[in-house]
Motif scaffolding. Structure first.
Motif, mmCIF file in Angstrom:
data_model
loop_
_atom_site.group_PDB
_atom_site.id
_atom_site.type_symbol
_atom_site.label_atom_id
_atom_site.label_comp_id
_atom_site.label_asym_id
_atom_site.label_seq_id
_atom_site.Cartn_x
_atom_site.Cartn_y
_atom_site.Cartn_z
ATOM 1 N N PHE A 1 -7.009 2.621 -9.222
ATOM 2 C CA PHE A 1 -7.808 3.107 -10.363
ATOM 3 C C PHE A 1 -7.392 4.518 -10.770
ATOM 4 N N GLU A 2 -7.097 5.366 -9.780
ATOM 5 C CA GLU A 2 -6.669 6.738 -10.114
ATOM 6 C C GLU A 2 -5.347 6.738 -10.878
ATOM 7 N N ARG A 3 -4.483 5.811 -10.494
ATOM 8 C CA ARG A 3 -3.161 5.736 -11.134
ATOM 9 C C ARG A 3 -3.252 5.115 -12.534
ATOM 10 N N GLU A 4 -3.986 4.031 -12.635
ATOM 11 C CA GLU A 4 -3.982 3.259 -13.881
ATOM 12 C C GLU A 4 -5.032 3.688 -14.902
ATOM 13 N N LYS A 5 -6.157 4.220 -14.437
ATOM 14 C CA LYS A 5 -7.256 4.639 -15.327
ATOM 15 C C LYS A 5 -7.588 3.593 -16.405
ATOM 16 N N PRO A 6 -7.974 2.397 -15.988
ATOM 17 C CA PRO A 6 -8.359 1.398 -17.004
ATOM 18 C C PRO A 6 -9.606 1.842 -17.758
ATOM 19 N N GLU A 7 -9.720 1.393 -19.008
ATOM 20 C CA GLU A 7 -10.914 1.740 -19.796
ATOM 21 C C GLU A 7 -11.986 0.655 -19.681
ATOM 22 N N TYR A 8 -11.530 -0.605 -19.535
ATOM 23 C CA TYR A 8 -12.461 -1.741 -19.448
ATOM 24 C C TYR A 8 -12.078 -2.595 -18.235
ATOM 25 N N VAL A 9 -13.079 -3.082 -17.533
ATOM 26 C CA VAL A 9 -12.812 -3.884 -16.334
ATOM 27 C C VAL A 9 -13.595 -5.198 -16.392
ATOM 28 N N PHE A 10 -12.866 -6.304 -16.212
ATOM 29 C CA PHE A 10 -13.515 -7.603 -16.025
ATOM 30 C C PHE A 10 -13.443 -7.896 -14.523
ATOM 31 N N LEU A 11 -14.601 -7.909 -13.856
ATOM 32 C CA LEU A 11 -14.610 -8.105 -12.407
ATOM 33 C C LEU A 11 -14.785 -9.598 -12.087
ATOM 34 N N ALA A 12 -13.653 -10.317 -12.170
ATOM 35 C CA ALA A 12 -13.672 -11.770 -11.954
ATOM 36 C C ALA A 12 -13.109 -12.135 -10.579
ATOM 37 N N ALA A 13 -12.765 -11.128 -9.775
ATOM 38 C CA ALA A 13 -12.237 -11.424 -8.434
ATOM 39 C C ALA A 13 -13.398 -11.704 -7.502
ATOM 40 N N ALA A 14 -13.305 -12.788 -6.753
ATOM 41 C CA ALA A 14 -14.374 -13.122 -5.820
ATOM 42 C C ALA A 14 -13.884 -14.183 -4.851
ATOM 43 N N LYS A 15 -14.554 -14.260 -3.720
ATOM 44 C CA LYS A 15 -14.326 -15.378 -2.800
ATOM 45 C C LYS A 15 -15.307 -16.463 -3.233
ATOM 46 N N VAL A 16 -14.774 -17.588 -3.715
ATOM 47 C CA VAL A 16 -15.650 -18.655 -4.214
ATOM 48 C C VAL A 16 -15.272 -19.993 -3.585
ATOM 49 N N GLY A 17 -16.184 -20.942 -3.665
ATOM 50 C CA GLY A 17 -15.890 -22.269 -3.147
ATOM 51 C C GLY A 17 -17.063 -23.196 -3.340
ATOM 52 N N GLY A 18 -16.862 -24.444 -3.002
ATOM 53 C CA GLY A 18 -17.910 -25.448 -3.160
ATOM 54 C C GLY A 18 -18.922 -25.399 -2.032
ATOM 55 N N ILE A 19 -19.736 -26.406 -1.995
ATOM 56 C CA ILE A 19 -20.904 -26.421 -1.114
ATOM 57 C C ILE A 19 -20.504 -26.365 0.371
ATOM 58 N N THR B 1 -18.050 -3.819 -4.380
ATOM 59 C CA THR B 1 -18.403 -2.414 -4.112
ATOM 60 C C THR B 1 -17.210 -1.516 -4.438
ATOM 61 N N ASN B 2 -16.032 -1.923 -3.981
ATOM 62 C CA ASN B 2 -14.841 -1.094 -4.229
ATOM 63 C C ASN B 2 -14.554 -0.964 -5.718
ATOM 64 N N VAL B 3 -14.611 -2.095 -6.441
ATOM 65 C CA VAL B 3 -14.230 -2.054 -7.864
ATOM 66 C C VAL B 3 -15.288 -1.320 -8.696
ATOM 67 N N ILE B 4 -16.556 -1.563 -8.407
ATOM 68 C CA ILE B 4 -17.608 -0.896 -9.195
ATOM 69 C C ILE B 4 -17.574 0.613 -8.933
ATOM 70 N N HIS B 5 -17.446 1.002 -7.674
ATOM 71 C CA HIS B 5 -17.461 2.447 -7.396
ATOM 72 C C HIS B 5 -16.210 3.138 -7.950
ATOM 73 N N ALA B 6 -15.056 2.494 -7.802
ATOM 74 C CA ALA B 6 -13.826 3.099 -8.351
ATOM 75 C C ALA B 6 -13.927 3.186 -9.877
ATOM 76 N N SER B 7 -14.584 2.229 -10.502
ATOM 77 C CA SER B 7 -14.762 2.280 -11.962
ATOM 78 C C SER B 7 -15.591 3.507 -12.335
ATOM 79 N N TYR B 8 -16.641 3.742 -11.546
ATOM 80 C CA TYR B 8 -17.479 4.920 -11.806
ATOM 81 C C TYR B 8 -16.671 6.218 -11.598
ATOM 82 N N CYS B 9 -15.946 6.295 -10.489
ATOM 83 C CA CYS B 9 -15.206 7.531 -10.167
ATOM 84 C C CYS B 9 -14.104 7.811 -11.192
ATOM 85 N N ASN B 10 -13.637 6.779 -11.871
ATOM 86 C CA ASN B 10 -12.520 6.957 -12.810
ATOM 87 C C ASN B 10 -12.941 6.747 -14.264
ATOM 88 N N GLN B 11 -14.208 6.946 -14.514
ATOM 89 C CA GLN B 11 -14.761 6.956 -15.889
ATOM 90 C C GLN B 11 -14.419 5.709 -16.708
#
Ligand code: GFB
Length: 313
Positions: A52-70, A89-99
């Motif tokens: 995040f410090e290197r790239e400084k994205p302006e918009y973030v789609f947080l679609a990464a997750a561990k998912v699966g069926g029942i 937690t990592n992505v949301i906090h880094a988004s905050y720290c990098n505006q």
């Protein structure tokens, strides 16, 4: 967002992230950053902070997750709660720290109580007990929603949360042990037809009902919300109607042209009896799902034939 905005899609290879990526490219967004999980392990705080410090994205789609069926949710609860808590937690906090200007967090309709009144309105969150087979996953997703709300309240950020219903489409997981019902059935009925098998075994009783949203529709809804919604409350994304698992089996059987029987393995769990989401809120904002289920199912089967069979065989 404008077409030059710097946009980071976390999880661009998955069912949801890949659909958002395709949609943004189709719409002419030019400055999109993506990283595979090998290149960037989102569970690693230091790696996420550096990125995040290197790239400084302006918009973030947080679609990464561990998912699966029942069954995956039931057998690997520790992975589901840990990986999801770390990633978000990592992505949301880094988004905050990098505006970061705005972030969209993706949840799931299993955040609602197991026996919530149907259709499930956004305000039913935290009004009853969760479905036990996916409670750890749901708790992680609820934590993500509350994290977005809390950062908005304390720091004045613009983090929004969307709750999609059960999804299907390109880049789904077709592993019979860990996948969701729809990709599992596409594969099972296809293989039964190829092998002339006398029957296909489905899990549970077939009586639960599920709602299915095509992933391209979800992608359109996510971009719509990013561009048009600033509220602190979660927003459901669904189609507004559902189908029993037994009827789903019949539909998949017909699309594939399989002529054998269907049997139910009732030693496998049913999960939530029903989880149809109320879509008045997103419809009221001006978005509606476009793909009829029968059309989406045919597209998903075509994608399976063209992309997945070579991997499986
Ligand atoms: O899609 P699915 O695995 O998850 O199962 P959930 C939906 C229903 O389909 C259950 C039945 O009643 C299953 O027993 N089913 C029948 C099958 N045959 C099969 C099969 O061959 N494979 C699978 N997987 N199911 C998940 C949650 O719940 O859905 C997650 O665990 C998340 O947390 C996700 O919310 C969207 O819809 O029950």
């Amino acid at each position: 967002m404008n077409k030059q905005s710097k946009i980071y899609i976390a999880g661009h290879r998955g069912l949801v992230g890949s659909a958002i990526y395709r949609y943004l490219l189709k719409e002419g967004y030019k400055n999109i950053i993506v990283k595979t999980s090998k290149e960037l392990d989102l569970r690693n705080k230091e790696a996420v902070d550096n990125f995040f410090e290197r790239e400084k994205p302006e918009y973030v789609f947080l679609a990464a997750a561990k998912v699966g069926g029942i069954i995956a949710n039931n057998e690997y609860p520790a992975d589901f709660i840990r990986d999801n808590l770390l990633i978000q937690t990592n992505v949301i906090h880094a988004s905050y720290c990098n505006q970061v200007e705005k972030l969209l967090f993706l949840g799931s309709t299993c955040i609602y109580p197991k026996l919530a009144p149907q259709p499930m309105k956004e305000e039913y969150l935290l009004t009853g007990e969760l479905e036990p087979t996916n409670e750890p996953y749901a708790i992680a997703k609820i934590a993500g929603i509350k994290m977005c709300e809390s950062y908005n309240r304390q720091y004045g950020t613009k983090y929004i949360s969307a709750m999609p219903t059960n999804l299907y489409g390109p880049n789904d997981n077709f592993d019979l042990h860990t996948s969701h019902v729809l990709p599992a059935l596409l594969r099972k009925f296809h293989e039964a037809k190829e092998k002339n098998a006398p029957f296909v075994e489905m899990w549970g009783t077939g009586t639960p009902k599920r709602e299915f949203l095509y992933s391209d529709d979800l992608a359109e809804a996510c971009v719509f919300l990013m561009n048009n919604y600033d509220g602190n409350e979660i927003v459901n994304i669904g189609v507004g109607n559902d189908i029993s698992i037994k009827d789903l089996g019949e539909k998949v059987k017909a699309v594939i042209g399989y002529e054998g029987d269907i049997k139910f393995d009732t030693t496998k769990p049913d999960g939530t009896p029903r989880k149809l989401v109320a879509v008045e809120k997103i419809n009221g904002l001006g978005w509606k799902a476009a793909t009829p289920f029968d059309e989406g199912l045919k597209k998903a089967y075509r994608w399976f034939l063209e992309n997945e069979l070579t991997k499986i065989n």
